[in-house]
Design a protein around this motif. Structure first.
Motif, PDB file in Angstrom:
ATOM      1  N   MET A   1       0.739  -1.312   0.170  1.00  0.00           N
ATOM      2  CA  MET A   1       0.225   0.235   0.291  1.00  0.00           C
ATOM      3  C   MET A   1       1.432   1.270  -0.118  1.00  0.00           C
ATOM      4  O   MET A   1       1.777   1.016   0.835  1.00  0.00           O
ATOM      5  CB  MET A   1      -0.794   0.378   0.780  1.00  0.00           C
ATOM      6  CG  MET A   1      -2.155   1.158   1.417  1.00  0.00           C
ATOM      7  SD  MET A   1      -3.671   1.269   2.761  1.00  0.00           S
ATOM      8  CE  MET A   1      -3.545  -0.627   2.324  1.00  0.00           C
ATOM      9  N   SER A   2       0.587   2.124  -0.457  1.00  0.00           N
ATOM     10  CA  SER A   2       1.070   3.642  -1.048  1.00  0.00           C
ATOM     11  C   SER A   2       1.319   4.276   0.394  1.00  0.00           C
ATOM     12  O   SER A   2       0.506   4.171   1.034  1.00  0.00           O
ATOM     13  CB  SER A   2       0.636   4.811  -2.154  1.00  0.00           C
ATOM     14  OG  SER A   2       1.639   5.040  -2.429  1.00  0.00           O
ATOM     15  N   GLU A   3       2.051   4.661   0.392  1.00  0.00           N
ATOM     16  CA  GLU A   3       2.267   5.711   1.874  1.00  0.00           C
ATOM     17  C   GLU A   3       2.370   7.037   1.719  1.00  0.00           C
ATOM     18  O   GLU A   3       2.499   8.210   1.964  1.00  0.00           O
ATOM     19  CB  GLU A   3       3.756   5.692   2.681  1.00  0.00           C
ATOM     20  CG  GLU A   3       3.950   3.939   2.938  1.00  0.00           C
ATOM     21  CD  GLU A   3       4.911   4.396   4.257  1.00  0.00           C
ATOM     22  OE1 GLU A   3       6.311   5.309   3.894  1.00  0.00           O
ATOM     23  OE2 GLU A   3       5.486   3.054   4.860  1.00  0.00           O
ATOM     24  N   THR A   4       1.935   7.669   0.298  1.00  0.00           N
ATOM     25  CA  THR A   4       1.235   8.719  -0.452  1.00  0.00           C
ATOM     26  C   THR A   4       0.423   8.964  -1.409  1.00  0.00           C
ATOM     27  O   THR A   4      -0.190   7.877  -0.891  1.00  0.00           O
ATOM     28  CB  THR A   4       2.589   9.648  -1.296  1.00  0.00           C
ATOM     29  OG1 THR A   4       2.713   8.514  -2.585  1.00  0.00           O
ATOM     30  CG2 THR A   4       4.217   9.535  -0.563  1.00  0.00           C
ATOM     31  N   MET A   5      -0.617   9.918  -1.276  1.00  0.00           N
ATOM     32  CA  MET A   5      -1.166  10.307  -2.017  1.00  0.00           C
ATOM     33  C   MET A   5      -1.595  11.489  -2.717  1.00  0.00           C
ATOM     34  O   MET A   5      -0.759  12.329  -2.525  1.00  0.00           O
ATOM     35  CB  MET A   5      -3.114  10.163  -0.444  1.00  0.00           C
ATOM     36  CG  MET A   5      -2.491  11.012  -0.009  1.00  0.00           C
ATOM     37  SD  MET A   5      -3.977  11.146   1.334  1.00  0.00           S
ATOM     38  CE  MET A   5      -4.029  13.090   1.947  1.00  0.00           C
ATOM     39  N   ARG A   6      -2.271  11.621  -3.869  1.00  0.00           N
ATOM     40  CA  ARG A   6      -2.486  12.589  -4.337  1.00  0.00           C
ATOM     41  C   ARG A   6      -3.301  13.660  -3.227  1.00  0.00           C
ATOM     42  O   ARG A   6      -4.457  13.564  -2.771  1.00  0.00           O
ATOM     43  CB  ARG A   6      -2.872  12.852  -5.386  1.00  0.00           C
ATOM     44  CG  ARG A   6      -2.201  12.465  -6.279  1.00  0.00           C
ATOM     45  CD  ARG A   6      -2.438  12.298  -7.716  1.00  0.00           C
ATOM     46  NE  ARG A   6      -4.082  11.270  -8.492  1.00  0.00           N
ATOM     47  CZ  ARG A   6      -4.742  11.543  -8.623  1.00  0.00           C
ATOM     48  NH1 ARG A   6      -4.578  12.746  -9.635  1.00  0.00           N
ATOM     49  NH2 ARG A   6      -5.861  10.616  -8.809  1.00  0.00           N
ATOM     50  N   SER A  24       1.954  15.103  -4.296  1.00  0.00           N
ATOM     51  CA  SER A  24       1.662  14.183  -3.077  1.00  0.00           C
ATOM     52  C   SER A  24       1.997  14.732  -2.227  1.00  0.00           C
ATOM     53  O   SER A  24       2.479  15.769  -2.056  1.00  0.00           O
ATOM     54  CB  SER A  24       3.045  13.401  -4.002  1.00  0.00           C
ATOM     55  OG  SER A  24       2.010  12.624  -5.169  1.00  0.00           O
ATOM     56  N   LYS A  27       0.549  10.075   3.827  1.00  0.00           N
ATOM     57  CA  LYS A  27      -1.303   9.739   3.595  1.00  0.00           C
ATOM     58  C   LYS A  27      -0.945   9.518   4.666  1.00  0.00           C
ATOM     59  O   LYS A  27      -0.705   8.903   5.637  1.00  0.00           O
ATOM     60  CB  LYS A  27      -1.152   8.541   2.787  1.00  0.00           C
ATOM     61  CG  LYS A  27      -2.868   7.092   3.509  1.00  0.00           C
ATOM     62  CD  LYS A  27      -2.289   5.743   2.592  1.00  0.00           C
ATOM     63  CE  LYS A  27      -2.820   5.645   0.836  1.00  0.00           C
ATOM     64  NZ  LYS A  27      -2.973   4.062   0.710  1.00  0.00           N
ATOM     65  N   LYS A  38     -11.342   6.936   2.174  1.00  0.00           N
ATOM     66  CA  LYS A  38     -10.745   7.025   0.226  1.00  0.00           C
ATOM     67  C   LYS A  38     -11.646   7.899  -0.696  1.00  0.00           C
ATOM     68  O   LYS A  38     -13.123   7.128  -0.013  1.00  0.00           O
ATOM     69  CB  LYS A  38     -11.007   6.018  -0.180  1.00  0.00           C
ATOM     70  CG  LYS A  38     -10.423   6.184  -1.763  1.00  0.00           C
ATOM     71  CD  LYS A  38     -10.615   4.318  -2.382  1.00  0.00           C
ATOM     72  CE  LYS A  38     -10.257   5.162  -3.931  1.00  0.00           C
ATOM     73  NZ  LYS A  38      -8.806   5.398  -4.438  1.00  0.00           N
TER      74      LYS A  38
END
Length: 336
Positions: A1-6, A24, A27, A38
């Motif tokens: 799971m990515s640790e960043t988000m937009r 970015s 998260k 989400k």
């Protein structure tokens, strides 16, 4: 799971519409009673414009990312969530900030299960608007059926909610003001106000007195501040309550402004805000919204009016729409 988000950010920390951009960021990780949601859609509010410009006092627990209301799907939970929420639930809710993003961490005490009858866009436009109206009416002004009430900025999202709530909950009369005939007509014909007055072309305080046979109105909900201060005191009834929620018309009173009505009419003037309240206070308002308004959204007795829906890539245009004061209902952005 990515640790960043937009997420939407403001170049330089504060600035004009052109400073808004998507970038970015880390998260958030939910803890305690929080859920990680989400985001499917988020609602815009006037406080977002002020915060973007660096003029809004953000609560200490809020992330710097804009946005307080949203709808979406629970992706993860902290170690002590409110009972009844689980991963995969469709929800909407109110956050201290951070909703202009792919994910938001928010207390489960401020989440509501999304009814299947309502869209993501409609649900994203409920929390801040309807909870603010509920707070101003019931907790602050102590509204009771049979009282008369006036909502300034009658086509704004909070007043759209408040006018409907007042009419549905037995007000003796519901009045509104706005700055155009189009909006005053909207307040009466669409929202159910008894009468509405154009503040640019009418002496609205005198019109209120005329409509109430000189008595005045029991409750005034005001977002304008200094510009309407004297007229509010003229239009309010004896033992009336004026609730100030904003200062769109400035904070400095004109020299010579009389405050005699505070004594002569026994007027109560009270300021209030929602975002600075603690989680327990906001949670009680959430419960009142669920019990009082949610069934009426589902069966159509109360309308969730969405003026425009834009993809979040058009966040600059969304802010321009709000700044232009031309909307009659929520501006919503969708993600995905």
């Amino acid at each position: 799971m990515s640790e960043t988000m937009r997420a939407v950010d403001v170049k330089g920390g504060a600035g004009p519409v052109e400073a808004l951009h998507i970038t970015s960021i880390p998260k958030p990780v939910p803890s305690g009673s929080q859920a990680l949601v989400k985001v499917k859609a988020f609602g815009l509010n006037r406080m977002d414009l002020l915060q973007r410009e660096g003029h809004y006092p953000v609560p200490p627990q809020a992330p710097k990312t804009l946005g307080v209301e949203f709808s979406g799907i629970i992706e993860a939970l902290g170690d002590a969530p409110e009972r009844g929420f689980k991963v995969g639930d469709e929800v909407f809710g109110l956050a201290y900030g951070g909703a202009y993003a792919e994910f938001v961490a928010v207390s489960t005490h401020m989440l509501v299960h999304k009814p299947k009858e309502l869209s993501w866009e409609q649900c994203a436009g409920i929390p801040e608007t309807w909870i603010t109206a509920t707070q101003a009416m019931y907790l602050v002004s102590k509204y009771a059926p049979g009282k008369s009430i006036l909502w300034h900025a009658g086509a704004s999202s909070v007043s759209i909610a408040g006018i409907q709530l007042s009419a549905a909950d037995g007000a003796s009369a519901v009045y509104a003001t706005a700055r155009s005939d189009d909006k005053t007509e909207f307040a009466v014909k669409t929202l159910g106000a008894t009468a509405a007055f154009n503040t640019k072309t009418q002496d609205w305080a005198k019109e209120v007195l005329k409509a109430t046979n000189g008595k005045g109105v029991d409750i005034i909900i005001d977002f304008i501040g200094a510009e309407y201060f004297a007229a509010n005191l003229e239009a309010i009834a004896r033992d009336g309550v004026i609730v100030n929620l904003g200062m769109m018309g400035g904070v400095q009173l004109k020299e010579g402004t009389s405050i005699a009505a505070f004594v002569m009419k026994r007027v109560t003037f009270v300021g209030s805000s929602l975002r600075s309240r603690d989680e327990e206070y906001q949670g009680k308002l959430r419960d009142q919204l669920v019990e009082h308004a949610l069934p009426r959204f589902i069966d159509g007795r109360l309308q969730i009016l969405v003026d425009r829906v834009l993809p979040w890539e058009e966040i600059q245009e969304a802010h321009r729409l709000l700044e232009g004061n031309k909307t009659k209902g929520k501006v919503i952005c969708t993600i995905g």
